[in-house]
Enzyme design. Structure first.
Site, mmCIF file in Angstrom:
data_model
loop_
_atom_site.group_PDB
_atom_site.id
_atom_site.type_symbol
_atom_site.label_atom_id
_atom_site.label_comp_id
_atom_site.label_asym_id
_atom_site.label_seq_id
_atom_site.Cartn_x
_atom_site.Cartn_y
_atom_site.Cartn_z
ATOM 1 N N HIS A 522 35.525 37.852 36.202
ATOM 2 C CA HIS A 522 34.269 38.073 35.472
ATOM 3 C C HIS A 522 34.550 38.158 33.961
ATOM 4 O O HIS A 522 33.898 37.490 33.162
ATOM 5 C CB HIS A 522 33.640 39.366 36.002
ATOM 6 C CG HIS A 522 32.442 39.862 35.245
ATOM 7 N ND1 HIS A 522 31.173 39.833 35.758
ATOM 8 C CD2 HIS A 522 32.323 40.427 34.016
ATOM 9 C CE1 HIS A 522 30.325 40.341 34.890
ATOM 10 N NE2 HIS A 522 30.998 40.722 33.815
ATOM 11 N N GLU A 523 35.544 38.950 33.587
ATOM 12 C CA GLU A 523 35.837 39.116 32.148
ATOM 13 C C GLU A 523 36.363 37.805 31.547
ATOM 14 O O GLU A 523 35.986 37.444 30.434
ATOM 15 C CB GLU A 523 36.833 40.261 31.920
ATOM 16 C CG GLU A 523 36.376 41.631 32.416
ATOM 17 C CD GLU A 523 34.986 42.044 31.958
ATOM 18 O OE1 GLU A 523 34.506 41.514 30.941
ATOM 19 O OE2 GLU A 523 34.358 42.872 32.635
ATOM 20 N N HIS A 526 33.553 35.520 30.740
ATOM 21 C CA HIS A 526 32.782 35.860 29.537
ATOM 22 C C HIS A 526 33.239 35.052 28.307
ATOM 23 O O HIS A 526 32.444 34.794 27.408
ATOM 24 C CB HIS A 526 32.903 37.350 29.218
ATOM 25 C CG HIS A 526 31.854 38.177 29.889
ATOM 26 N ND1 HIS A 526 30.538 37.788 29.973
ATOM 27 C CD2 HIS A 526 31.925 39.393 30.497
ATOM 28 C CE1 HIS A 526 29.850 38.733 30.616
ATOM 29 N NE2 HIS A 526 30.667 39.701 30.949
ATOM 30 N N GLU A 587 26.074 37.863 31.919
ATOM 31 C CA GLU A 587 26.641 38.664 33.007
ATOM 32 C C GLU A 587 26.535 37.931 34.343
ATOM 33 O O GLU A 587 27.457 37.979 35.163
ATOM 34 C CB GLU A 587 25.936 40.025 33.091
ATOM 35 C CG GLU A 587 26.113 40.891 31.860
ATOM 36 C CD GLU A 587 27.562 41.193 31.543
ATOM 37 O OE1 GLU A 587 28.397 41.191 32.478
ATOM 38 O OE2 GLU A 587 27.868 41.409 30.359
ATOM 39 N N ASP A 591 29.507 36.841 36.749
ATOM 40 C CA ASP A 591 29.611 37.230 38.166
ATOM 41 C C ASP A 591 29.882 36.008 39.046
ATOM 42 O O ASP A 591 30.762 36.035 39.911
ATOM 43 C CB ASP A 591 28.307 37.895 38.641
ATOM 44 C CG ASP A 591 28.216 39.358 38.210
ATOM 45 O OD1 ASP A 591 29.244 39.934 37.806
ATOM 46 O OD2 ASP A 591 27.108 39.917 38.285
HETATM 47 ZN ZN LIG Z 1 30.346 41.465 31.963
#
Ligand SMILES: [Zn+2]
Length: 687
Positions: A522-523, A526, A587, A591
């Site tokens: 997830h990070e 980003h 976000e 995900d």
């Molecule tokens: Zn996030």
């Protein structure tokens, strides 16, 4: 600086209130230590539901039934369970530190801070004395210039008002840190609360008026005077809200990118008296700065003229009162809770004093408390284990990018370059923060909060016009969260999150990849979401995409935005609120991407050797269940309604079902068929 958080609550350690309890002693908080949290919870599963119909209900149904929201919370999920567990660990550390005996300098400091916070009789005895000097200064304001000088003094003590001034890495050259001016000054959580005319927003404004009036009365004003002051506060803040850029527009870095000469902004908004403000700010001299939203300063410049000085003084008194409510006697704390906790969030009871004092210590001396926390809980092997997983997920992202059909080789090369330069920060910072200049007194909680806040403001301002310190952490080590910073191009995993349910030493790979593995993915994602993709490998705002690839990305992102905009966040007697798919786009992209990357990495591990099902579930099934189960939660309607407006993260239900609907691997793992709800007809896929 843009910080992107993985998790569900960004204000965990922000608020501190106060409630009656006895003076500190190591035996004072009676609650027992919570149970260790399981990584993979068979008892959470609701087998009456078909996983292909509602996977979130399947993974979490029994958990939701068996874990009602505790009275002192407005949201209760797996993140909160772990954060609560960490609070108990921290309380043990602080209880020892505040007890008589031999202590290191760090123990002494955090112990004294915590003891002062717990000493409610002393706080009651001092009454509103901690407010006096600020209130007197505000009363003495005689001109617009005095007003700005006073706002500058409030900012230096960490009391927000009118606008914000701080630092950020230069968006075009992240190696250098520059000054930054931004909009600010409203009390309610979003500009929408002031501007929308639906019944619920009108009710909130009415309750806000009553709350402001009550606080002024507690501070000694007559009811009729306080009622009129509350109206003034709402009118001033409504003006600031109208001038503010909305959250969704602020997601686009281009909308926040306005480099200016300091002299230009002084001319743009002369009534702000910014020359004087900058000179008294404690920041080094600077010739250029970024002004996040110049329109705000233009609009409020007019308001500084049109609104009478006496009204501005009332506004400053309110901001001081609101900001310092947590350090005042119980009656202020209770009123603050009644509005912000009970009405705005649906929380039934205020948290016990000790929890608020632990959070306050984490908030104000967090890197000192964090050093003690890491000594007790983490250690070097935790760092290495996590780093191995990060490397596996990074390798999965190389594979994933390589297989993309919509991206050209030219852009792929740039993506690889960015991926290879992401810095991994795991557990705790290399260098601990030095708090030796913060004076902490055992009998002065309010003073401790002001001095610690002032220290942090000055520490941030000292960064201006210096090389960017990429080693400085934003989150404290016990924090249950993770983030990506686009200006730094780094991913950060505090020690607090590197434990069950995210990572279990004794758990099988499928479960750990479905937990912390997805968090890592997830990070990483980003760095390549709708905001992150606009920054290059050096953390600079620079377009590295070909026109066609950028368009292909935007089309795919629109699919995700539309998907999540169709999900209902809350439906109650006040009406239905849907998610804002544009606010939550980054976000949701992260995900979906994180789930994909962690699955690829898991297949690299388990694909080589056949693994038997455990507890009746195959490794892919355990992976997706572990993912679903990190999002199990119960939320009050009030909190869900607030989060739909302010939170860039979707609620747990949609973080789970929104992502698995797009995942062919999920559908294969559970044998889902076309036409079932967890099989999206036109699945969205960015990464
Ligand atoms: Zn996030």
């Amino acid at each position: 600086m843009q910080i992107r958080l993985l998790c569900v609550f960004s204000i965990l350690f922000a608020a501190i209130f106060s409630v009656a309890q006895t003076a500190p002693s190591s035996s004072s908080p009676p609650s027992e230590f919570p149970k260790q949290i399981p990584s993979f919870d068979l008892t959470a599963i609701d087998k009456t539901v078909d996983p292909c119909v509602d996977f979130y209900q399947y993974a979490c149904g029994n958990w939701m039934k068996n874990n009602p929201i505790p009275a002192d919370k407005s949201r209760w999920g797996r993140f909160n369970e772990l954060a609560e567990y960490n609070l108990y660990v921290l309380r043990d550390i602080l209880d020892q530190a505040q007890a008589p005996g031999e202590h290191t300098a760090i123990q002494q400091k955090v112990g004294d801070y915590y003891a002062a916070c717990m000493d409610e009789p002393a706080i009651e005895k001092r009454g509103t004395a901690p407010l006096e000097s600020k209130m007197n200064e505000i009363a003495a304001i005689k001109s617009k210039q005095d007003l700005i000088v006073q706002i500058g003094a409030m900012h230096r003590d960490g009391i927000p008002a009118l606008f914000t001034f701080g630092q950020m890495p230069d968006m075009r050259d992240s190696r250098q840190t520059i000054a930054n001016l931004d909009q600010g000054g409203i009390t309610l959580p979003d500009r929408d609360y002031y501007l929308k005319d639906d019944a619920k927003s009108a009710e909130t404004r009415q309750r806000y008026l009553e709350h402001v009036q009550k606080m002024f009365e507690l501070a000694g004003d007559k009811p009729e005077v306080a009622a009129s002051e509350a109206k003034t506060v709402l009118a001033v803040e409504t003006g600031l809200a109208k001038a503010s850029m909305d959250r969704t527009a602020r997601r686009d870095p281009k909308n926040r990118d306005h480099m200016m000469q300091a002299t230009e902004v002084v001319t743009l908004a002369p009534n702000f008296e910014l020359t004087q403000y900058f000179a008294g700010s404690g920041a080094p001299k600077f010739a250029t700065l970024n002004v996040t939203n110049p329109d705000f300063f233009k609009a409020v410049n007019e308001q500084l003229n049109s609104i009478p000085l006496d009204d501005w003084k009332i506004y400053l008194r309110w901001r001081t009162l609101d900001s310092r409510a947590p350090v005042l006697p119980k009656m202020f704390v209770d009123e603050d809770f009644q509005f912000n906790g009970a009405f705005m969030s649906g929380q039934k009871e205020i948290e016990p004093r000790w929890k608020r004092c632990v959070q306050s210590t984490d908030h104000n001396l967090g890197m000192a408390l964090g050093e003690l926390y890491v000594d007790k809980t983490f250690g070097q092997e935790g760092k290495e284990r996590t780093l191995n997983m990060v490397q596996a997920i990074e390798a999965a992202m190389y594979q994933d990018v390589g297989q993309l059909t919509w991206m050209s080789d030219t852009t792929k090369q740039k993506a690889y370059e960015k991926l290879s330069t992401i810095v991994n920060n795991i557990g705790y910072p290399d260098k601990w923060r030095d708090y030796s200049t913060v004076i902490v007194k055992r009998e002065d909680y309010a003073g401790n909060v002001t001095r610690a806040s002032a220290f942090e403001v000055q520490r941030q301002r000292n960064k201006i016009e210096k090389p960017t310190d990429k080693k400085d952490w934003g989150m404290t080590p016990p924090t249950v969260n993770a983030n990506y910073r686009s200006n730094m191009n780094d991913i950060n995993f505090p020690a607090g999150i590197l434990q069950p349910p995210f990572y279990g030493k004794n758990m099988d790979d499928a479960v750990n990849y479905g937990g912390i593995g997805v968090v890592i993915g997830h990070e990483l994602t980003h760095g390549f979401d709708d905001q992150g993709r606009k920054f290059d490998a050096d953390g600079n705002l620079k377009d590295w995409w070909t026109t066609d690839d950028a368009k292909a990305f935007e089309d795919r992102a629109t699919c995700t935005a539309d998907e999540y905009s169709s999900f209902v966040a809350v439906k109650d007697d006040k009406g239905e609120v849907k998610l804002n798919g544009r606010l939550t786009l980054g976000e949701n992209t992260a995900d979906n991407g994180g789930l994909k990357l962690a699955y690829i990495a898991l297949m690299d591990v388990v694909g080589k050797t056949p693994v038997k099902p455990i507890d009746g579930y195959t490794p892919p099934q355990r992976f997706f269940l572990a993912y679903g189960q990190i999002w199990c939660e119960n939320v009050t309607d009030q909190q869900a309604r607030k989060l739909a407006i302010i939170d860039p993260h979707s609620p747990g239900q949609w973080r789970t079902n929104g992502a698995v609907q797009n995942s062919a691997a999920f559908q294969q793992a559970f044998g889902c068929k076309a036409g079932q709800p967890m099989v999206r007809e036109n699945a969205c896929r960015v990464w």
